[in-house]
Design a protein around this motif. Sequence first.
Motif, mmCIF file in Angstrom:
data_model
loop_
_atom_site.group_PDB
_atom_site.id
_atom_site.type_symbol
_atom_site.label_atom_id
_atom_site.label_comp_id
_atom_site.label_asym_id
_atom_site.label_seq_id
_atom_site.Cartn_x
_atom_site.Cartn_y
_atom_site.Cartn_z
ATOM 1 N N HIS A 1 0.819 -1.215 0.000
ATOM 2 C CA HIS A 1 0.000 0.000 0.000
ATOM 3 C C HIS A 1 0.857 1.270 0.000
ATOM 4 N N HIS A 2 2.026 1.190 0.615
ATOM 5 C CA HIS A 2 2.883 2.380 0.631
ATOM 6 C C HIS A 2 3.432 2.671 -0.766
ATOM 7 N N ALA A 3 3.762 1.627 -1.514
ATOM 8 C CA ALA A 3 4.229 1.830 -2.890
ATOM 9 C C ALA A 3 3.118 2.444 -3.747
ATOM 10 N N ILE A 4 1.882 1.998 -3.536
ATOM 11 C CA ILE A 4 0.743 2.582 -4.258
ATOM 12 C C ILE A 4 0.615 4.058 -3.915
ATOM 13 N N TYR A 5 0.739 4.374 -2.627
ATOM 14 C CA TYR A 5 0.643 5.770 -2.184
ATOM 15 C C TYR A 5 1.710 6.634 -2.854
ATOM 16 N N LEU A 6 2.952 6.149 -2.885
ATOM 17 C CA LEU A 6 4.044 6.926 -3.469
ATOM 18 C C LEU A 6 3.843 7.136 -4.969
ATOM 19 N N ASP A 7 3.402 6.092 -5.669
ATOM 20 C CA ASP A 7 3.232 6.201 -7.112
ATOM 21 C C ASP A 7 2.083 7.148 -7.458
ATOM 22 N N VAL A 8 0.988 7.053 -6.724
ATOM 23 C CA VAL A 8 -0.144 7.956 -6.949
ATOM 24 C C VAL A 8 0.255 9.391 -6.613
ATOM 25 N N LYS A 9 1.007 9.561 -5.533
ATOM 26 C CA LYS A 9 1.459 10.890 -5.133
ATOM 27 C C LYS A 9 2.345 11.506 -6.208
ATOM 28 N N GLN A 10 3.253 10.703 -6.788
ATOM 29 C CA GLN A 10 4.123 11.227 -7.845
ATOM 30 C C GLN A 10 3.311 11.590 -9.088
ATOM 31 N N TYR A 11 2.339 10.755 -9.449
ATOM 32 C CA TYR A 11 1.501 11.035 -10.630
ATOM 33 C C TYR A 11 0.755 12.354 -10.459
ATOM 34 N N LEU A 12 0.133 12.557 -9.303
ATOM 35 C CA LEU A 12 -0.625 13.788 -9.065
ATOM 36 C C LEU A 12 0.301 14.999 -8.987
ATOM 37 N N ALA A 13 1.501 14.799 -8.422
ATOM 38 C CA ALA A 13 2.462 15.898 -8.344
ATOM 39 C C ALA A 13 2.905 16.333 -9.739
ATOM 40 N N ASN A 14 3.058 15.367 -10.638
ATOM 41 C CA ASN A 14 3.479 15.693 -12.006
ATOM 42 C C ASN A 14 2.384 16.402 -12.797
ATOM 43 N N GLN A 15 1.139 16.314 -12.343
ATOM 44 C CA GLN A 15 0.048 16.998 -13.030
ATOM 45 C C GLN A 15 0.006 18.485 -12.695
ATOM 46 N N ARG A 16 0.682 18.874 -11.617
ATOM 47 C CA ARG A 16 0.654 20.275 -11.189
ATOM 48 C C ARG A 16 1.576 21.106 -12.081
ATOM 49 N N GLN A 17 1.084 22.248 -12.539
ATOM 50 C CA GLN A 17 1.879 23.103 -13.412
ATOM 51 C C GLN A 17 2.962 23.854 -12.650
ATOM 52 N N GLY A 18 2.666 24.238 -11.428
ATOM 53 C CA GLY A 18 3.656 24.933 -10.626
ATOM 54 C C GLY A 18 3.998 26.315 -11.154
ATOM 55 N N THR A 19 3.044 26.980 -11.824
ATOM 56 C CA THR A 19 3.312 28.298 -12.410
ATOM 57 C C THR A 19 2.821 29.441 -11.522
ATOM 58 N N HIS A 20 2.466 29.137 -10.271
ATOM 59 C CA HIS A 20 1.950 30.168 -9.373
ATOM 60 C C HIS A 20 3.057 31.172 -9.033
ATOM 61 N N LYS A 21 2.695 32.433 -8.950
ATOM 62 C CA LYS A 21 3.686 33.483 -8.704
ATOM 63 C C LYS A 21 2.993 34.711 -8.146
ATOM 64 N N SER A 22 3.598 35.325 -7.126
ATOM 65 C CA SER A 22 3.137 36.614 -6.634
ATOM 66 C C SER A 22 4.321 37.575 -6.636
ATOM 67 N N LYS A 23 4.049 38.858 -6.783
ATOM 68 C CA LYS A 23 5.121 39.847 -6.850
ATOM 69 C C LYS A 23 5.672 40.157 -5.461
#
Length: 209
Positions: free
Chosen positions: A30-52
């Motif tokens: 179950h921990h391997a499933i958690y890590l793989d799902v976590k990595q997949y969802l993390a890779n979906q994030r654009q990470g383009t957030h920015k404030s001045k």
Amino acid sequence: MELAVLNKEGKETGRKVTLSTELYAVEPNHHAIYLDVKQYLANQRQGTHKSKERGEISRTTKKFFRQKGTGNARVGSLRSPLQRGGGTAFGPRPRNYGFKLNKKVKAVARKSALTLKASDKKIQVIENLEMAAPKTKDFINIITALGLDAKKSIIVLGDSNKNVYLSSRNFKGSDVVIASELNTYSIMNAQNVVLTEDSLGKLENLLSK
């Protein structure tokens, strides 16, 4: 585990396949499933957030009021985060949320996910899908015949099939992927997994290395 091979009408063809115990009957991690799902969802994030921040704010450099004699605290800059319209302190910056995960861990996660679906009897095997032309109605008829029209499902093909993919694109209840692109998140996110006959061997070759 033996499963009957179904046709596009949802009826048994008379053939049966034996699912590999190395893929569909392992001890679930179950921990391997958690890590793989976590990595997949993390890779979906654009990470383009920015404030001045204060150095990026365009405001006058004129002193707000004189240094002494007003009774107010000293003000150095209108760009300060303390001022209305000033910069943001410790605001978000563009970043990559992805992280490294070993191939063996990802393989263990996919095997574990397939095992959980197999133990819940949520895996079906159908004969290879062939469609003469892209037609969503025909694809929906196949899903309905398999009894999956009211369930979230994923169909795993052995190789890329443009007509099947285009037929499924407008149907939101089911996803179509090829065996080499099957990931743990897709397996766990689906209520039922449908494997074509040619995808079985491809999955064994990919995950048994």
